[in-house]
Design an enzyme around this catalytic site. Sequence first.
Site, PDB file in Angstrom:
ATOM      1  N   LYS A 200     -21.813  -5.155 -34.393  1.00 14.02           N
ATOM      2  CA  LYS A 200     -22.625  -5.245 -33.173  1.00 14.02           C
ATOM      3  C   LYS A 200     -23.996  -4.642 -33.426  1.00 14.02           C
ATOM      4  CE  LYS A 200     -22.914  -3.399 -28.404  1.00 14.02           C
ATOM      5  NZ  LYS A 200     -22.207  -2.705 -27.299  1.00 14.02           N
TER       6      LYS A 200
ATOM      7  N   ASP B  46     -29.571  -0.685 -25.718  1.00 16.65           N
ATOM      8  CA  ASP B  46     -28.778  -1.209 -24.603  1.00 16.65           C
ATOM      9  C   ASP B  46     -29.177  -0.516 -23.303  1.00 16.65           C
ATOM     10  OD1 ASP B  46     -26.934  -2.338 -22.928  1.00 16.65           O
ATOM     11  OD2 ASP B  46     -25.180  -1.329 -23.823  1.00 16.65           O
TER      12      ASP B  46
ATOM     13  N   LYS C  93     -28.001   0.599 -16.721  1.00 16.28           N
ATOM     14  CA  LYS C  93     -27.311   1.880 -16.884  1.00 16.28           C
ATOM     15  C   LYS C  93     -28.075   2.975 -16.147  1.00 16.28           C
ATOM     16  CE  LYS C  93     -25.435   1.137 -21.560  1.00 16.28           C
ATOM     17  NZ  LYS C  93     -24.005   1.237 -21.242  1.00 16.28           N
TER      18      LYS C  93
ATOM     19  N   ASP D  39     -26.669   1.628 -30.340  1.00 17.51           N
ATOM     20  CA  ASP D  39     -25.776   0.509 -30.049  1.00 17.51           C
ATOM     21  C   ASP D  39     -25.789  -0.573 -31.138  1.00 17.51           C
ATOM     22  OD1 ASP D  39     -23.790  -0.234 -28.309  1.00 17.51           O
ATOM     23  OD2 ASP D  39     -25.096  -1.401 -26.996  1.00 17.51           O
TER      24      ASP D  39
ATOM     25  N   ASP E 144     -24.009  -5.443 -18.703  1.00 15.31           N
ATOM     26  CA  ASP E 144     -23.847  -4.286 -19.596  1.00 15.31           C
ATOM     27  C   ASP E 144     -22.644  -4.474 -20.528  1.00 15.31           C
ATOM     28  OD1 ASP E 144     -24.468  -1.868 -20.709  1.00 15.31           O
ATOM     29  OD2 ASP E 144     -23.644  -0.658 -19.067  1.00 15.31           O
TER      30      ASP E 144
ATOM     31  N   GLU F 159     -22.387  -6.514 -22.904  1.00 14.79           N
ATOM     32  CA  GLU F 159     -23.151  -7.479 -23.706  1.00 14.79           C
ATOM     33  C   GLU F 159     -22.677  -7.554 -25.148  1.00 14.79           C
ATOM     34  OE1 GLU F 159     -23.954  -4.404 -23.407  1.00 14.79           O
ATOM     35  OE2 GLU F 159     -24.457  -3.872 -25.470  1.00 14.79           O
TER      36      GLU F 159
ATOM     37  N   ARG G  22     -19.731  -7.707 -26.504  1.00  9.08           N
ATOM     38  CA  ARG G  22     -18.698  -8.720 -26.742  1.00  9.08           C
ATOM     39  C   ARG G  22     -19.294 -10.121 -26.774  1.00  9.08           C
ATOM     40  NH1 ARG G  22     -15.426  -6.654 -21.621  1.00  9.08           N
ATOM     41  NH2 ARG G  22     -16.441  -4.765 -22.388  1.00  9.08           N
TER      42      ARG G  22
END
Length: 524
Positions: free
Chosen positions: A281, A286, A293, A304, A363, A365, A367
């Site tokens: 990833k 993020d 967030k 991230d 959020d 994201e 996946r």
Amino acid sequence: MPRKSATTATPSVPGGDDRRPNHAAGAGSTVPTVTLGKAVPANAAAVAVPAFSDRLNKVDGVRKAVLDRAGFAGRVGQTLVLDDGDSARIVVGLGPAAKVGATALRKAGAAFTKALRGHRRAAFVLPDDTGDLTQAQAAGAVAEGVVLGGYRFDAYRSQAPKKGAASVTVVVEDPRAARPALDRALASADAVTFARNLVNEPGGALTPAVFAEAVTERASAAGLTVEVLDAKAIEAAGLGGIVAVNKGSVHPARLVHLTYEPADPLLDEDGDPVTVALVGKGITFDSGGLSLKPADGMMDMKCDMAGAAAVSAAMCALPALDVPVRVESWTPLTDNMTGGDAQRPGDVYTARNGTTVEVLNTDAEGRLVLADALALATETKKAAVLDLATLTGACMVALGDKIAGILGNDDELLGDVEEAAEVAGERVWQLPLPADYRAQLDSSIADLKNIGTRFGGTLTAGLFLQEFVADGTPWVHMDIAGPAFLAAEDGEHPKGATGFGVRTLLALLAAWGEDVTDQVDAED
Ligand code: BES
Ligand code: MN
Ligand code: ZN
């Protein structure tokens, strides 16, 4: 002479006055150098004296009364500095003699580097008892600990750090015999350093393009084949999840695809090279997107892309470790922002494998970008696919920040990952993929939605990913949200980026086709 307030307000940057950091992405850190020697060098200002907790009366040149008075019990990683003027002896705990192994020696090496403080030249004399390990293997473990524990990220400091890198000699009986083990340890530690440097870079500096360039440079130098898909190529390839996440950003996405071809590859029953796929990833920052967030939850979100960093760094070390299996990696790179055309909660996109996904929380994201990469990676035959991702806060709720969650569809591969992690000194714990939880991902208008209920978030994230792994491909997902980035240092793992996962991947791939735990015995 300028007034004091003026000088403190604008510190001067060596090599320029524009205050921009003059380092390349993936660089900018200091680590100790490690060499081998047959004796303590004359100029060593500090020498490690290893001590077993159950043999405190046999510590070389140090009376037990001195240790007792200082409260030194010989616990793994405990240190006691005995300074006599310009040279210091540093007693380093190894725990009980019967349990000495790579983990204790690695932690001792890390503790020793930290205890060095000002001393630049140091030596670590191996204990005469190294348990099941040969001296060479023990030297490798100490060296790994010294480098991992001595890491410092100084790239953004305006003043050059006062302390330069330490130089540590590991003292062994036969330095030549220990050389290969040391080289392997240093190659793996150097990969961890590279991953940490990428992760410690601010999100505003390490855009997808900068990440891709840094990896391209290192991977090419290592002899890997590099392919970088830009935003247009990503769209043309139907990687809908990467496109969807990238819509809120001004920085175009990238997908880096690396290939390692071993000189003498393992072959499968059809005579084709056995190929393992890695996916990481790579969300360079993020914010949560429109499902924004809160401030506290966003503070560390430059981390991230730690999965992509670990995968890329491990790939670049495969040639040096002479890994026997062919390996390909895919790392989708984008930040997750809130621009005017950002994906909206409720939007639907089509993934690489044709699955339609309703995005109810922007959020979730990671996946989405991993789904495309997993589908792509498993379009051709793979012996296994592993993905690494800072995927869910829920995994930190379950396991804390020192243990990664592993989930997968193949017990043998899960077992191999557990063993490799154990060898590497990285902690993992298996979590389930309960088939009946899959219904939580049913969408009322598309094939899937991207979130489940409030509970078991790591498991539903895993179930989402599983939809994109081609049937029959053994797969393990590592949720590294906790251990990738620490609030406080922990042994050889520093505060901030840890490079978690790099050494587990290397241990797994180096032993592919054999028993992972044999690695330790096979090396001498
Ligand atoms: N990158 C985060 C997960 C994360 C949290 C990593 C803390 C490291 C530290 C991920 O993209 C995320 O936001 N996940 C959501 C999923 C939820 C919306 C289903 C989460 O964990 O809250
Ligand atoms: Mn997120
Ligand atoms: Zn994320």
